[in-house]
Design an enzyme around this catalytic site. Sequence first.
Site, PDB file in Angstrom:
ATOM      1  N   ASP A 133       0.825  -1.218   0.000  1.00 33.27           N
ATOM      2  CA  ASP A 133       0.000   0.000   0.000  1.00 33.27           C
ATOM      3  C   ASP A 133       0.857   1.264   0.000  1.00 33.27           C
ATOM      4  OD1 ASP A 133       0.951  -0.120   2.604  1.00 33.27           O
ATOM      5  OD2 ASP A 133      -1.011   0.022   3.574  1.00 33.27           O
ATOM      6  N   GLU A 134       2.156   1.125   0.330  1.00 30.89           N
ATOM      7  CA  GLU A 134       2.999   2.321   0.442  1.00 30.89           C
ATOM      8  C   GLU A 134       3.176   3.049  -0.891  1.00 30.89           C
ATOM      9  OE1 GLU A 134       6.506   2.130   2.812  1.00 30.89           O
ATOM     10  OE2 GLU A 134       5.609   0.751   4.254  1.00 30.89           O
TER      11      GLU A 134
HETATM   12  O1  DAU Z   1       2.429  -0.890   4.497  1.00 30.48           O
HETATM   13  C1  DAU Z   1       3.099  -2.031   4.056  1.00 30.48           C
HETATM   14  C2  DAU Z   1       4.567  -1.936   4.422  1.00 30.48           C
HETATM   15  O2  DAU Z   1       4.643  -2.123   5.818  1.00 30.48           O
HETATM   16  C3  DAU Z   1       5.431  -2.952   3.685  1.00 30.48           C
HETATM   17  O3  DAU Z   1       5.398  -2.677   2.314  1.00 30.48           O
HETATM   18  C4  DAU Z   1       6.872  -2.906   4.198  1.00 30.48           C
HETATM   19  O4  DAU Z   1       7.642  -3.903   3.563  1.00 30.48           O
HETATM   20  C5  DAU Z   1       6.851  -3.127   5.685  1.00 30.48           C
HETATM   21  O5  DAU Z   1       8.160  -3.043   6.198  1.00 30.48           O
HETATM   22  C6  DAU Z   1       5.942  -2.112   6.381  1.00 30.48           C
HETATM   23  O6  DAU Z   1       6.499  -0.785   6.342  1.00 30.48           O
HETATM   24  P1  DAU Z   1       6.455   0.207   7.609  1.00 30.48           P
HETATM   25  O7  DAU Z   1       7.531   1.200   7.457  1.00 30.48           O
HETATM   26  O8  DAU Z   1       5.081   0.686   7.868  1.00 30.48           O
HETATM   27  O9  DAU Z   1       6.803  -0.874   8.780  1.00 30.48           O
HETATM   28  P2  DAU Z   1       7.774  -0.812  10.044  1.00 30.48           P
HETATM   29  O10 DAU Z   1       7.484  -2.012  10.876  1.00 30.48           O
HETATM   30  O11 DAU Z   1       9.178  -0.524   9.667  1.00 30.48           O
HETATM   31  O12 DAU Z   1       7.227   0.464  10.837  1.00 30.48           O
HETATM   32  C7  DAU Z   1       5.873   0.528  11.281  1.00 30.48           C
HETATM   33  C8  DAU Z   1       5.702   1.886  11.959  1.00 30.48           C
HETATM   34  O13 DAU Z   1       6.462   1.911  13.173  1.00 30.48           O
HETATM   35  C9  DAU Z   1       6.203   3.062  11.125  1.00 30.48           C
HETATM   36  O14 DAU Z   1       5.356   4.184  11.364  1.00 30.48           O
HETATM   37  C10 DAU Z   1       7.588   3.344  11.700  1.00 30.48           C
HETATM   38  C11 DAU Z   1       7.439   2.958  13.163  1.00 30.48           C
HETATM   39  N1  DAU Z   1       8.659   2.435  13.830  1.00 30.48           N
HETATM   40  C12 DAU Z   1       9.339   1.420  13.218  1.00 30.48           C
HETATM   41  C13 DAU Z   1      10.457   0.895  13.777  1.00 30.48           C
HETATM   42  C14 DAU Z   1      11.243  -0.210  13.103  1.00 30.48           C
HETATM   43  C15 DAU Z   1       9.052   2.942  15.041  1.00 30.48           C
HETATM   44  O15 DAU Z   1       8.406   3.851  15.616  1.00 30.48           O
HETATM   45  N2  DAU Z   1      10.185   2.422  15.619  1.00 30.48           N
HETATM   46  C16 DAU Z   1      10.922   1.428  15.041  1.00 30.48           C
HETATM   47  O16 DAU Z   1      11.958   1.014  15.615  1.00 30.48           O
END
Ligand code: DAU
Length: 350
Positions: A133-134
């Site tokens: 969705d990104e």
């Molecule tokens: O929306 C689908 C996407 O979701 C996928 O296409 C990606 O492959 C997948 O990694 C994911 O992306 P996000 O960036 O949304 O996921 P992430 O788990 O890295 O982060 C989720 C949220 O949490 C985002 O707002 C950033 C925040 N976050 C992330 C990490 C790793 C934090 O606040 N602290 C952190 O340490």
Amino acid sequence: MSKHILITGGAGFIGCHVVQLFVNKYPDYQIINLDALTYAGNLENLKEVENSPNYTFEKVDIQNATALEEVFKKHQITDVIHLAAESHVDRSISDPLAFVKTNVFGTVNLLNVAKEYWKDDLQSHLFYHVSTDEVYGSLPEGGFFLETTAYDPQSPYSASKAASDHFVRAYANTYGMRTVVSNCSNNYGPNHFPEKLIPLCINNIKNEKPIPIYGKGENVRDWLFVKDHARAIDTVFHQGEAGETYNIGGFNEWKNIDIVRLLCRKMDEKLGREVGTSEKLITFVKDRAGHDLRYAIDATKIKNELGWEPSLQFEEGIELTIDWYLANQNWLDHVTSGAYQDYYKELYED
Ligand code: DAU
Ligand code: NAD
């Protein structure tokens, strides 16, 4: 003729659930899992199916056209479900070219090899591209992403996925390939690499380490249990119409801070810690560069046209997920040793 399906990225988080579902549900299909085994690929994820007669693994990088051609010939590939990708936004900020190489160049390589191998009978084969969705960008507080929402990617990761989606559609339009694309929201569940928010928090809470929250924790994500995504991929593969796009999501929006508090409460309970213990680990850190505010998928089309909807409520899925991580310490130990320590230090401690 029986299907010989090439699933790319099958050793990763979502891919391993897709491979398991197809191997177990369709004993008459041959499932060929092609994966380069980057830091994110792990054959331990596939222990349950590794000896199944309809399962084969090929360690190949999708950037290598010659190796791909050999795999198509050797296994007489009839269809592709393409999940292999660099998938972590933070890594795309520090190394965008790695994302161009795998997500853009690698996808075009795979399209070329499939097109050439299927050239005498393009209409009998399907190239299914799994996307995110990104690609639609960031939403303000209201509204949803529809299949018709214009692409507006904001990170090097989402820009590379958007480019790959465009190439898939261009190959359908230009060369007449049968393709389908699905764009899914954030997945969570077993086997999720602990660089992503939910497994990183579970691991840190367990080890009583600080929980890093970017900015104020106000960003919103729409979470779907990974096995429900795998079921949706099965549905789209079998019932989706070529040339179409299907959004997949759970209508399940959470602010990051609320999800982290929920994890803290549930883990205090499961680990027998006093209520409030884990919340003390929450640490607000520097925001992610260009951090998208909100994603929210409208998954009405796949529900109305193909009859798919999520099977699990979030509370149920999160319980299963925490229990899986608590029961699989060996898996966590393996994936967090070595290079993970360097990655973690560089992103969170330097
Ligand atoms: O929306 C689908 C996407 O979701 C996928 O296409 C990606 O492959 C997948 O990694 C994911 O992306 P996000 O960036 O949304 O996921 P992430 O788990 O890295 O982060 C989720 C949220 O949490 C985002 O707002 C950033 C925040 N976050 C992330 C990490 C790793 C934090 O606040 N602290 C952190 O340490
Ligand atoms: P992941 O990072 O866990 O797994 C990716 C897999 O691809 C790994 O096994 C890795 O070894 C393999 N791979 C990477 N580069 C490769 C290359 N050059 N050649 C061959 N294999 C390679 O990713 P994931 O979270 O399972 O995501 C799978 C797919 O789903 C991706 O295309 C991603 O964009 C998409 N997606 C992910 C989410 C999510 O929340 N995780 C949501 C929507 C869509």
